[in-house]
Design a protein around this motif. Structure first.
Motif, mmCIF file in Angstrom:
data_model
loop_
_atom_site.group_PDB
_atom_site.id
_atom_site.type_symbol
_atom_site.label_atom_id
_atom_site.label_comp_id
_atom_site.label_asym_id
_atom_site.label_seq_id
_atom_site.Cartn_x
_atom_site.Cartn_y
_atom_site.Cartn_z
ATOM 1 N N PRO A 8 -4.930 1.042 14.290
ATOM 2 C CA PRO A 8 -5.514 2.271 13.731
ATOM 3 C C PRO A 8 -6.278 2.015 12.444
ATOM 4 N N GLU A 9 -7.304 2.767 12.263
ATOM 5 C CA GLU A 9 -8.085 2.706 11.027
ATOM 6 C C GLU A 9 -7.441 3.637 10.015
ATOM 7 N N PHE A 10 -7.357 3.230 8.772
ATOM 8 C CA PHE A 10 -6.893 4.158 7.754
ATOM 9 C C PHE A 10 -7.897 4.159 6.622
ATOM 10 N N HIS A 11 -8.021 5.300 6.012
ATOM 11 C CA HIS A 11 -8.944 5.440 4.897
ATOM 12 C C HIS A 11 -8.268 6.276 3.831
ATOM 13 N N LEU A 12 -8.479 5.875 2.611
ATOM 14 C CA LEU A 12 -8.051 6.708 1.495
ATOM 15 C C LEU A 12 -9.325 7.116 0.777
ATOM 16 N N GLU A 13 -10.099 7.932 1.439
ATOM 17 C CA GLU A 13 -11.360 8.379 0.877
ATOM 18 C C GLU A 13 -11.260 9.876 0.647
ATOM 19 N N ALA A 22 -2.775 9.565 4.012
ATOM 20 C CA ALA A 22 -2.854 8.102 3.963
ATOM 21 C C ALA A 22 -1.458 7.487 4.092
ATOM 22 N N LYS A 23 -0.460 8.087 3.418
ATOM 23 C CA LYS A 23 0.912 7.575 3.523
ATOM 24 C C LYS A 23 1.409 7.654 4.969
ATOM 25 N N ASN A 24 1.098 8.731 5.659
ATOM 26 C CA ASN A 24 1.508 8.860 7.061
ATOM 27 C C ASN A 24 0.859 7.791 7.930
ATOM 28 N N GLN A 25 -0.425 7.519 7.697
ATOM 29 C CA GLN A 25 -1.121 6.487 8.470
ATOM 30 C C GLN A 25 -0.507 5.113 8.211
ATOM 31 N N VAL A 26 -0.183 4.825 6.953
ATOM 32 C CA VAL A 26 0.431 3.540 6.619
ATOM 33 C C VAL A 26 1.818 3.450 7.254
ATOM 34 N N ALA A 49 0.836 -1.206 0.000
ATOM 35 C CA ALA A 49 0.000 0.000 0.000
ATOM 36 C C ALA A 49 0.869 1.253 0.000
ATOM 37 N N LYS A 50 1.926 1.245 0.786
ATOM 38 C CA LYS A 50 2.834 2.397 0.845
ATOM 39 C C LYS A 50 3.453 2.674 -0.521
ATOM 40 N N VAL A 99 -6.299 16.851 -3.033
ATOM 41 C CA VAL A 99 -6.139 15.410 -3.250
ATOM 42 C C VAL A 99 -4.755 14.975 -2.786
ATOM 43 N N GLN A 100 -3.738 15.763 -3.105
ATOM 44 C CA GLN A 100 -2.374 15.434 -2.700
ATOM 45 C C GLN A 100 -2.262 15.363 -1.176
ATOM 46 N N SER A 101 -2.951 16.242 -0.473
ATOM 47 C CA SER A 101 -2.899 16.210 0.993
ATOM 48 C C SER A 101 -3.545 14.932 1.528
ATOM 49 N N LYS A 102 -4.604 14.445 0.860
ATOM 50 C CA LYS A 102 -5.233 13.183 1.270
ATOM 51 C C LYS A 102 -4.282 12.012 1.033
ATOM 52 N N ILE A 103 -3.556 12.026 -0.075
ATOM 53 C CA ILE A 103 -2.582 10.969 -0.353
ATOM 54 C C ILE A 103 -1.505 10.983 0.735
ATOM 55 N N ASN A 104 -0.999 12.171 1.062
ATOM 56 C CA ASN A 104 0.046 12.278 2.084
ATOM 57 C C ASN A 104 -0.453 11.827 3.451
#
Length: 139
Positions: A85-90, A118-122, A27-28, A111-116
């Protein structure tokens, strides 16, 4: 402890943790690719770039869901772990719409901030699984 049942439980937990780690790393990698395409998109990549980025985000979402399933199995094997932890890429329907049709720097940045995020959560989950695996290996 040399109890065979105890050793088997530790082995099962390690295997579940290793599977979760594999899923998280997949995923990362996919999120990193989506992030790279997102940067290109912010620099004026156009519709094709947006499509590729969105495709990578969709793939990453599927991999994150697979990782969540693996983490839940790992959690079951580790009866003493409090929560995973729960992660979401929504990014939401509006951001998808805005990303394609307004294709401007503000939509791309959101959108880029959402990707970042999600990457931090992963990354955090990877660190936690690595820590727990380290603890299991020392039992």
């Amino acid at each position: 402890m040399n109890n065979p049942d105890y050793r088997r439980e530790i082995t099962e937990a390690i295997q579940a943790g290793q599977e979760a780690l594999r899923c998280l790393n997949d995923a990362k990698s996919c999120l990193s690719s989506a992030g790279n395409w997102g940067i290109v998109d912010m620099l004026g990549g156009g519709m094709l770039t947006t499509y590729i980025k969105r495709s990578k985000m969709k793939d990453a979402d599927a991999l994150v869901q697979q990782a969540r399933i693996s983490l839940k199995r790992f959690q079951r094997e580790l009866m003493d772990v409090d929560t995973i932890p729960e992660f979401h890429l929504e990014t939401g329907d509006f951001l998808t719409f805005a990303d394609y049709f307004f294709d401007g720097i503000v939509a791309d940045w959101l959108v880029q901030s959402k990707i970042n995020e999600a990457k931090n959560q992963v990354d955090n989950a990877i660190q936690r699984v690595n820590y727990l695996l380290s603890q299991l290996r020392h039992l």
